[in-house]
Design an enzyme around this catalytic site. Structure first.
Site, short mmCIF file in Angstrom:
data_model
loop_
_atom_site.label_atom_id
_atom_site.label_comp_id
_atom_site.label_asym_id
_atom_site.label_seq_id
_atom_site.Cartn_x
_atom_site.Cartn_y
_atom_site.Cartn_z
N SER A 243 -30.78 -12.75 7.21
CA SER A 243 -31.19 -14.15 6.54
C SER A 243 -32.42 -14.17 5.72
O SER A 243 -33.36 -13.17 5.92
CB SER A 243 -31.12 -15.39 7.75
OG SER A 243 -32.53 -15.08 8.42
N LYS A 244 -32.63 -15.15 4.84
CA LYS A 244 -33.78 -15.26 4.05
C LYS A 244 -35.14 -15.64 4.93
O LYS A 244 -36.11 -15.29 4.73
CB LYS A 244 -33.63 -16.39 3.22
CG LYS A 244 -32.57 -15.99 2.13
CD LYS A 244 -32.36 -17.28 1.02
CE LYS A 244 -31.37 -17.01 0.02
NZ LYS A 244 -31.12 -18.19 -0.83
N ARG A 245 -34.74 -16.22 6.05
CA ARG A 245 -35.83 -16.48 7.02
C ARG A 245 -36.62 -15.26 7.70
O ARG A 245 -37.75 -15.31 7.79
CB ARG A 245 -35.45 -17.64 8.05
CG ARG A 245 -35.25 -19.13 7.39
CD ARG A 245 -34.97 -20.05 8.50
NE ARG A 245 -33.80 -19.76 9.25
CZ ARG A 245 -33.85 -19.17 10.55
NH1 ARG A 245 -35.02 -19.00 10.95
NH2 ARG A 245 -32.78 -18.96 11.21
N ARG A 246 -35.84 -14.45 8.10
CA ARG A 246 -36.04 -13.39 8.94
C ARG A 246 -36.09 -12.10 8.19
O ARG A 246 -37.23 -11.17 8.64
CB ARG A 246 -35.09 -13.07 10.11
CG ARG A 246 -34.96 -14.24 11.04
CD ARG A 246 -34.12 -13.69 12.17
NE ARG A 246 -32.69 -13.27 11.47
CZ ARG A 246 -31.84 -14.05 11.67
NH1 ARG A 246 -31.64 -15.14 12.04
NH2 ARG A 246 -30.45 -13.55 11.10
#
Length: 465
Positions: A243-246
């Site tokens: 994911s873009k967040r992690r």
């Protein structure tokens, strides 16, 4: 049959590494079969698609070096073609208008869930022989639905996953055009693949559920079916979807981290595909070896350490002049003027085997282009009164030394013998004074590359401080 593959990203963000791997496998298969690789931009999602994302895709493809033979084609420029096909389907009865409101669809869903059934459209507007359709409501713009077969199964021999069969009873009458007349994703994809003669659809396995729907639409159009191959998902180190967040997920992330494009492709190729025990290889070797039958259907985990190791191997093999040009922007960010100092390719040749990415390479090359004082802890350890006195004596010798590596090496050895000390007692203060760090290649090579005038200037700055 000419092999024709395609990469068809949606321009709703940056180019994702999962997309890069899809593009790589599609590109490699076309190259291996002397076929054609097509780039298609699926930009019908008007709310999320942006010109910036389109450019990011084009820039990303250019950065990784995956050249396309045809395209880029844009779906928004093909609206007349889609509408013509939709019109024909309405005439032949393979598609029909549906006037259901959002409230009616929500009610269908709630009733199905209450019965413990899979929520789906109840086909109330689907024309059937002898069926009385509801009265068309005034002022309602209809959607167009595909008349999906009710009985039988959809089956295909997936080039990666093997035989897949899905019952038509599991499939809905898919909406293929919105109330404003714009076609939907699954419909556009079918028409595009048909018109562009795509022989092999190689894509992520998140599209498996779309495939039976697309096969049925192609069959309704009398179009040939491509061979489908669904690639396994790339997971992060924890086994979760990236994911873009992690996670670093876009090509831009890896470019900014100093990863070489050929190294990223090399690593992505190994996520879900293998050729014996080969880990490090060129793009040309990959094309020569690539076969869809060797793609694993199981998900792969992204291992950053392994990627950095592969990047290091590619850096070692890279041409120094090219590596210098790739490193130069990172040095500029550090405030280094590479025009004022030794030739950057020579610096790269000295340092590149010591690092695993361009960011670290620039950081280690920095002292060749700017003189920074050693950190207080290093200065206290190596540039104390004794160290500075020894440096002053050695500075006088350097001023009279022929400036090439062998002579500098001999001068250092002669000096430590005369002083009766071990090599580190002059080499470490010399590194700290001249480079601001004790982590450098052989100090005689560093001095030779920096040049006599610059070395003496830096020593004077430290000794006179």
């Amino acid at each position: 049959m000419t092999v024709r593959t395609r990469f068809a990203p949606s321009p709703t963000g940056l180019l994702h590494i999962g997309g890069v791997r899809t593009a790589l496998f599609s590109w490699a298969y076309a190259r291996k079969q002397q076929g054609v690789f097509v780039l298609r931009i699926e930009d019908t999602d008007l709310e999320r698609s942006t010109p910036e994302s389109v450019q990011a895709i084009l820039d990303g493809m250019h950065w990784v070096g995956l050249g396309y033979d045809e395209g880029p084609f844009y779906q928004m420029q093909r609206m007349d073609r889609y509408k013509a096909v939709l019109k024909d389907m309405l005439v032949t009865g393979t598609a029909y208008h549906c006037y259901c409101s959002r409230e009616e669809l929500d009610q269908m869903r709630a009733e199905a869930e209450a019965r413990g059934e899979k929520p789906r459209y109840d086909r109330r507007w689907r024309p059937e022989r002898g069926k009385q359709l509801p009265e068309i409501p005034a002022g309602v713009a209809p959607v167009i639905r595909f008349r999906n077969p009710i009985d039988g199964v959809v089956a295909w021999d997936d080039a990666v996953k093997g035989r897949i069969e899905i019952g038509n009873a599991e499939l809905d009458d898919l909406i293929i055009a919105r109330p404003d007349g714009t076609p939907t994703y699954n419909f556009c994809v079918v028409v595009d693949d048909w018109d562009m003669g795509i022989s092999h659809v190689i894509r992520g396995d998140d599209h498996v559920n779309n495939t039976p729907r697309q096969i049925n639409i192609l069959a309704a159009l009398g179009a040939p079916l491509p061979i489908y191959g669904h690639l396994p998902m790339i997971l992060n180190a924890d086994g979760q979807k990236m994911s873009k967040r992690r996670d670093a997920v876009s090509v831009v992330d890896y470019s900014e981290q100093g990863i070489l494009p050929e190294a990223l492709l090399n690593y992505l190729a190994r996520l879900g595909w293998g050729h014996g025990d080969e880990e490090f290889f060129t793009l040309e070797q990959f094309v020569e070896w690539f076969d869809l039958k060797n793609v694993s259907p199981s998900p792969s985990r992204f291992d950053r350490d392994k990627m950095l190791w592969i990047n290091q191997q590619h850096m070692k093999a890279a041409d120094n002049a090219r590596l210098a040009e790739l490193t130069r922007p990172f040095l500029t960010k550090l405030g280094c003027d590479t025009e004022q100092g030794p030739a950057l390719p020579a610096v790269i040749a000295m340092l590149k085997e010591r690092v695993s990415n361009l960011v670290d390479l620039a950081a280690q090359a920095g002292y060749f282009y700017r003189h920074e004082a050693a950190p207080a802890e290093l200065a206290a350890q190596h540039l104390n009164e004794e160290g500075r006195a020894r440096l002053a004596r050695f500075r006088a010798i350097l001023a009279q030394t022929e400036w090439e590596t062998a002579a500098l090496s001999a001068a250092i050895k002669t000096f430590v013998a005369a002083e009766g000390v071990k090599m580190p007692l002059i080499a470490m203060p010399l590194r700290a004074a001249v480079c601001g760090t004790t982590q450098t290649p052989s100090i005689d090579q560093v001095l030779a590359l920096l040049g006599q005038q610059e070395v003496l200037k830096r020593l004077d700055a430290v000794l006179n401080a």
